[in-house]
Design a protein around this motif. Structure first.
Motif, PDB file in Angstrom:
ATOM      1  N   ALA A  13     -34.525 -26.586  -0.952  1.00  0.00           N
ATOM      2  CA  ALA A  13     -35.844 -27.081  -0.533  1.00  0.00           C
ATOM      3  C   ALA A  13     -35.749 -28.495   0.030  1.00  0.00           C
ATOM      4  N   SER A  14     -34.539 -28.914   0.407  1.00  0.00           N
ATOM      5  CA  SER A  14     -34.356 -30.257   0.973  1.00  0.00           C
ATOM      6  C   SER A  14     -33.069 -30.281   1.791  1.00  0.00           C
ATOM      7  N   ASP A  15     -32.878 -31.352   2.516  1.00  0.00           N
ATOM      8  CA  ASP A  15     -31.598 -31.599   3.175  1.00  0.00           C
ATOM      9  C   ASP A  15     -30.707 -32.343   2.188  1.00  0.00           C
ATOM     10  N   SER A  16     -29.486 -31.838   1.998  1.00  0.00           N
ATOM     11  CA  SER A  16     -28.592 -32.450   1.031  1.00  0.00           C
ATOM     12  C   SER A  16     -27.157 -32.257   1.488  1.00  0.00           C
ATOM     13  N   ASP A  17     -26.238 -32.649   0.636  1.00  0.00           N
ATOM     14  CA  ASP A  17     -24.821 -32.455   0.942  1.00  0.00           C
ATOM     15  C   ASP A  17     -24.474 -30.967   1.042  1.00  0.00           C
ATOM     16  N   ASP A  18     -25.293 -30.118   0.422  1.00  0.00           N
ATOM     17  CA  ASP A  18     -25.036 -28.675   0.470  1.00  0.00           C
ATOM     18  C   ASP A  18     -25.421 -28.063   1.812  1.00  0.00           C
ATOM     19  N   GLY A  19     -26.287 -28.736   2.551  1.00  0.00           N
ATOM     20  CA  GLY A  19     -26.726 -28.199   3.838  1.00  0.00           C
ATOM     21  C   GLY A  19     -28.068 -28.769   4.252  1.00  0.00           C
ATOM     22  N   ASN A  20     -28.346 -28.727   5.544  1.00  0.00           N
ATOM     23  CA  ASN A  20     -29.624 -29.226   6.072  1.00  0.00           C
ATOM     24  C   ASN A  20     -30.648 -28.087   6.072  1.00  0.00           C
ATOM     25  N   PHE A  21     -31.093 -27.713   4.887  1.00  0.00           N
ATOM     26  CA  PHE A  21     -31.957 -26.552   4.741  1.00  0.00           C
ATOM     27  C   PHE A  21     -33.321 -26.743   5.410  1.00  0.00           C
ATOM     28  N   ILE A  22     -33.931 -27.899   5.216  1.00  0.00           N
ATOM     29  CA  ILE A  22     -35.255 -28.134   5.800  1.00  0.00           C
ATOM     30  C   ILE A  22     -35.150 -28.390   7.298  1.00  0.00           C
ATOM     31  N   SER A  23     -34.144 -29.112   7.721  1.00  0.00           N
ATOM     32  CA  SER A  23     -33.950 -29.341   9.159  1.00  0.00           C
ATOM     33  C   SER A  23     -33.747 -28.018   9.888  1.00  0.00           C
ATOM     34  N   ALA A  24     -33.005 -27.099   9.261  1.00  0.00           N
ATOM     35  CA  ALA A  24     -32.773 -25.792   9.879  1.00  0.00           C
ATOM     36  C   ALA A  24     -34.079 -25.020  10.017  1.00  0.00           C
ATOM     37  N   LEU A  25     -34.921 -25.042   8.980  1.00  0.00           N
ATOM     38  CA  LEU A  25     -36.217 -24.366   9.061  1.00  0.00           C
ATOM     39  C   LEU A  25     -37.121 -25.017  10.106  1.00  0.00           C
ATOM     40  N   SER A  26     -37.102 -26.334  10.150  1.00  0.00           N
ATOM     41  CA  SER A  26     -37.990 -27.048  11.073  1.00  0.00           C
ATOM     42  C   SER A  26     -37.607 -26.829  12.536  1.00  0.00           C
ATOM     43  N   ALA A  27     -36.379 -26.382  12.784  1.00  0.00           N
ATOM     44  CA  ALA A  27     -35.933 -26.146  14.160  1.00  0.00           C
ATOM     45  C   ALA A  27     -36.640 -24.948  14.784  1.00  0.00           C
ATOM     46  N   PHE A  28     -37.148 -24.035  13.946  1.00  0.00           N
ATOM     47  CA  PHE A  28     -37.815 -22.848  14.480  1.00  0.00           C
ATOM     48  C   PHE A  28     -39.194 -23.201  15.035  1.00  0.00           C
ATOM     49  N   LYS A  29     -39.563 -22.518  16.101  1.00  0.00           N
ATOM     50  CA  LYS A  29     -40.886 -22.739  16.679  1.00  0.00           C
ATOM     51  C   LYS A  29     -41.983 -22.202  15.765  1.00  0.00           C
ATOM     52  N   CYS A  30     -41.668 -21.145  14.997  1.00  0.00           N
ATOM     53  CA  CYS A  30     -42.685 -20.551  14.136  1.00  0.00           C
ATOM     54  C   CYS A  30     -42.037 -19.993  12.876  1.00  0.00           C
ATOM     55  N   ARG A  31     -42.691 -20.226  11.732  1.00  0.00           N
ATOM     56  CA  ARG A  31     -42.239 -19.699  10.445  1.00  0.00           C
ATOM     57  C   ARG A  31     -43.402 -18.917   9.823  1.00  0.00           C
ATOM     58  N   VAL A  32     -43.144 -17.651   9.438  1.00  0.00           N
ATOM     59  CA  VAL A  32     -44.208 -16.782   8.949  1.00  0.00           C
ATOM     60  C   VAL A  32     -43.812 -16.163   7.615  1.00  0.00           C
ATOM     61  N   LEU A  33     -44.737 -16.195   6.652  1.00  0.00           N
ATOM     62  CA  LEU A  33     -44.544 -15.579   5.341  1.00  0.00           C
ATOM     63  C   LEU A  33     -45.509 -14.408   5.198  1.00  0.00           C
ATOM     64  N   TYR A  34     -44.990 -13.215   4.927  1.00  0.00           N
ATOM     65  CA  TYR A  34     -45.813 -12.064   4.576  1.00  0.00           C
ATOM     66  C   TYR A  34     -45.684 -11.855   3.075  1.00  0.00           C
ATOM     67  N   ALA A  35     -46.811 -11.790   2.372  1.00  0.00           N
ATOM     68  CA  ALA A  35     -46.787 -11.727   0.914  1.00  0.00           C
ATOM     69  C   ALA A  35     -47.743 -10.663   0.400  1.00  0.00           C
TER      70      ALA A  35
END
Length: 278
Positions: free
Chosen positions: A122-144
């Motif tokens: 749930a953050s950018d860290s030494d393990d990987g740029n998880f949030i930066s990777a998500l933010s690169a997408f033009k659209c993020r959609v959750l179906y629940a």
């Protein structure tokens, strides 16, 4: 990556569509495939977008019934029926049933010097740029699924707090049977959380931190309800029509996903789609 390399001259864009645990695997893979290179400005917006996935421009990141916050806590694993004693016993037992995956989903895989994996994601860290990777997408959609999903609760699949859940509409949106609501949630800048150590359990504190981390990017949240379906308790597989005969109640959801993708493609070249489901 092999597909991308084989078609490197024809592929320009990429999207991800994932179901259940596949959504978490996809989020982890994004951090591994992410690079902070600039994407060329489009002819319509003239805005340069930062971030590539596998060397391609990311367009859509879509998940269906994915436990983004794990499955620990009140009604996060619905087949436990919200019974407190069962929910408490499930966490230590899970590792014996499904091994490391169980520990990760129940947030018990942390070490003194290393938080649980889902919290790190749930953050950018030494393990990987998880949030930066998500933010690169033009659209993020959750179906629940709002109910009848025996595997993944509404709250974890829609990245919401319990106080943010309200009684969903009973009527489907026009043309999309069982799709009952849509909400656009803009990005919320990261900020220090108020002290909660004296009022919440440790896993509840972690859940709040995950929500705050994932809220740093905008989301489109689509709520699905199979309350009127012939077999509503098949909701977890209905939502992605796992089987054409047994789970066809989810056809309206798939139509909604397809129409969203078509709308995105009106202004984009046809992207490569990666699908994941477990």
């Amino acid at each position: 990556m092999l597909v991308v390399k084989r078609r490197e001259h024809t592929l320009k864009k990429i999207s991800f569509l994932a179901h259940s645990l596949g959504g978490l695997i996809a989020r982890y893979a994004l951090a591994l495939l992410y690079s902070d290179d600039l994407v060329a400005a489009s002819a319509t917006t003239n805005i340069k977008q930062k971030g590539l996935i596998a060397g391609l421009e990311p367009i859509n990141f879509i998940t269906l019934a994915t436990p983004h916050l794990g499955v620990r806590g009140k009604k996060q694993l619905p087949f436990l029926f919200g019974v407190p004693i069962l929910e408490k016993l499930a966490a230590p037992i899970a590792s014996f049933v499904v091994g490391q995956t169980g520990r990760q989903l129940f947030l018990t895989d942390g070490k003194p010097n290393k938080p649980p994996l889902l919290l790190r994601m749930a953050s950018d860290s030494d393990d990987g740029n998880f949030i930066s990777a998500l933010s690169a997408f033009k659209c993020r959609v959750l179906y629940a699924n709002v109910s009848y999903d025996h595997m993944v609760g509404w709250r974890t699949s829609s990245i919401r707090r319990e106080t943010e859940l309200c009684k969903p509409p009973r009527r489907s949106l026009d043309g999309y049977k069982h799709v009952v609501d849509m909400e656009y949630c803009p990005a919320v800048p990261s900020q220090n959380a108020p002290s909660m150590q004296n009022t919440l359990e440790y896993h509840e504190i972690m859940e709040e931190e995950m929500i705050r981390g994932l809220q740093q990017v905008s989301w489109k949240k689509v709520d699905v309800s199979f309350h009127s379906a012939f077999w509503p308790f098949l909701a977890h597989n209905n939502i992605h029509v796992k089987n054409e005969w047994f789970h066809n109640a989810g056809a309206g959801v798939i139509t909604h996903v397809a129409d969203h993708i078509k709308q995105q493609e009106k202004q984009q070249e046809r992207p490569l789609f990666i699908t994941a489901s477990l």
